[in-house]
Scaffold this active site. Structure first.
Site, PDB file in Angstrom:
ATOM      1  N   ASN A 213       0.844  -1.193   0.000  1.00  0.00           N
ATOM      2  CA  ASN A 213       0.000   0.000   0.000  1.00  0.00           C
ATOM      3  C   ASN A 213       0.876   1.238   0.000  1.00  0.00           C
ATOM      4  O   ASN A 213       1.989   1.208   0.560  1.00  0.00           O
ATOM      5  CB  ASN A 213      -0.901   0.017   1.251  1.00  0.00           C
ATOM      6  CG  ASN A 213      -1.811   1.232   1.269  1.00  0.00           C
ATOM      7  OD1 ASN A 213      -2.399   1.609   0.259  1.00  0.00           O
ATOM      8  ND2 ASN A 213      -1.884   1.887   2.429  1.00  0.00           N
TER       9      ASN A 213
ATOM     10  N   HIS B  91       0.989   5.203   1.254  1.00  0.00           N
ATOM     11  CA  HIS B  91       0.335   6.096   2.220  1.00  0.00           C
ATOM     12  C   HIS B  91       1.025   7.454   2.175  1.00  0.00           C
ATOM     13  O   HIS B  91       2.259   7.526   2.213  1.00  0.00           O
ATOM     14  CB  HIS B  91       0.436   5.511   3.626  1.00  0.00           C
ATOM     15  CG  HIS B  91      -0.255   6.340   4.667  1.00  0.00           C
ATOM     16  ND1 HIS B  91      -1.621   6.345   4.820  1.00  0.00           N
ATOM     17  CD2 HIS B  91       0.239   7.196   5.588  1.00  0.00           C
ATOM     18  CE1 HIS B  91      -1.944   7.180   5.790  1.00  0.00           C
ATOM     19  NE2 HIS B  91      -0.832   7.721   6.269  1.00  0.00           N
TER      20      HIS B  91
ATOM     21  N   SER C  70       5.014   6.835   2.065  1.00  0.00           N
ATOM     22  CA  SER C  70       5.599   5.549   2.435  1.00  0.00           C
ATOM     23  C   SER C  70       4.902   4.431   1.690  1.00  0.00           C
ATOM     24  O   SER C  70       3.683   4.487   1.477  1.00  0.00           O
ATOM     25  CB  SER C  70       5.416   5.306   3.944  1.00  0.00           C
ATOM     26  OG  SER C  70       5.892   6.401   4.705  1.00  0.00           O
TER      27      SER C  70
ATOM     28  N   ASP D 207      -2.137   0.909   8.261  1.00  0.00           N
ATOM     29  CA  ASP D 207      -0.949   1.710   7.926  1.00  0.00           C
ATOM     30  C   ASP D 207       0.241   1.359   8.822  1.00  0.00           C
ATOM     31  O   ASP D 207       1.135   2.180   9.019  1.00  0.00           O
ATOM     32  CB  ASP D 207      -1.250   3.217   8.043  1.00  0.00           C
ATOM     33  CG  ASP D 207      -2.381   3.661   7.130  1.00  0.00           C
ATOM     34  OD1 ASP D 207      -3.120   4.593   7.507  1.00  0.00           O
ATOM     35  OD2 ASP D 207      -2.536   3.035   6.060  1.00  0.00           O
TER      36      ASP D 207
HETATM   37  C1  GRF Z   1      -2.607   8.993  -3.026  1.00  0.00           C
HETATM   38  O1  GRF Z   1      -2.155  10.190  -2.461  1.00  0.00           O
HETATM   39  C2  GRF Z   1      -2.321   7.854  -2.079  1.00  0.00           C
HETATM   40  O2  GRF Z   1      -1.154   8.033  -1.281  1.00  0.00           O
HETATM   41  C3  GRF Z   1      -3.522   7.876  -1.204  1.00  0.00           C
HETATM   42  O3  GRF Z   1      -4.609   8.161  -2.067  1.00  0.00           O
HETATM   43  C4  GRF Z   1      -4.129   8.946  -3.165  1.00  0.00           C
HETATM   44  C5  GRF Z   1      -4.574   8.241  -4.426  1.00  0.00           C
HETATM   45  O4  GRF Z   1      -4.286   8.988  -5.553  1.00  0.00           O
HETATM   46  N1  GRF Z   1      -3.733   6.632  -0.486  1.00  0.00           N
HETATM   47  P1  GRF Z   1      -4.413   8.314  -7.029  1.00  0.00           P
HETATM   48  O5  GRF Z   1      -5.809   7.736  -7.140  1.00  0.00           O
HETATM   49  O6  GRF Z   1      -3.368   7.248  -7.138  1.00  0.00           O
HETATM   50  O7  GRF Z   1      -4.184   9.462  -7.950  1.00  0.00           O
END
Ligand code: GRF
Length: 196
Positions: free
Chosen positions: A107, A109, A136, A145
């Site tokens: 994932n 984050h 991260s 997370d």
């Molecule tokens: C990203 O900032 C990711 O870190 C977070 O959600 C956002 C998703 O953006 N979990 P995208 O859909 O990949 O443009």
């Protein structure tokens, strides 16, 4: 060649960065992009890249998370992925799903974990007066997370930054960090990636 399923809920910019990186001598290829949100912008972007897409709408299962996740697992496993990459997938997963893909689910984050688990990470970093923020990539475990960190990228927090401005600066690094971690992970290498 490793098979990668990418789970999204929104625009899919990280999904595009991952999919574009999986070419040439990369040890993996995208085999599925799945969304829990029908009509999520990332679905059309995946189709334009020739990647199969699926939708499993969590609302069809109301509050029955187990039923939702059972359907999610059976749909995903039709594509027999080796690795799952959560890329802006905004559902909290239960041990049913996490145990099924234990050790092979990543994932991204938007914070320097373990700081700011959960939501509104950029506003919280600005409110705390942090000098730097970032993102991260971690392995997904039952601790939200909280799984082992496989990569981190740092950016400065500039005076007058809004959460939106900081989010845009971090997102640029996300698009570099996630592909770098996935390439190593698909090759069986869990060495920490740090950027810049
Ligand atoms: C990203 O900032 C990711 O870190 C977070 O959600 C956002 C998703 O953006 N979990 P995208 O859909 O990949 O443009």
């Amino acid at each position: 060649m490793k098979r990668v399923a990418i789970l999204i809920s929104g625009g899919g910019s990280n999904m595009v960065a991952l999919a574009e990186s999986m070419a040439g001598d990369h040890p993996a290829r995208p085999v599925l992009v799945l969304s829990n949100v029908p009509g999520a912008g990332g679905l059309a972007r995946a189709e334009a890249m020739g990647i199969p897409t699926e939708v499993v709408d969590h609302r069809d299962f109301k509050s029955d998370r187990q039923a939702f996740e059972s359907e999610l697992i059976s749909k995903i496993d039709e594509y027999a992925p080796d690795i799952l990459a959560l890329a802006g997938f905004m559902r909290i997963l239960t041990p049913l799903f996490i145990d099924h893909y234990a050790g092979r689910m990543l994932n991204i984050h938007p914070s320097l974990l373990p700081k700011y688990r959960g939501l509104d990470t950029h506003a919280r970093a600005i409110a705390a007066g942090d000098a730097e923020a970032g993102c991260s990539v971690h392995e997904v475990t039952a601790e939200l997370d909280g799984g082992p960190i496989l990569g981190q990228a740092r950016v400065p927090v500039l005076s007058g930054d809004t959460p939106e401005a900081l989010a845009a600066r971090v997102l640029t690094m996300e698009h570099r960090l996630y592909p770098a971690v996935l390439r190593r992970f698909a090759a069986g290498d869990r060495t920490l990636v740090t950027l810049p």
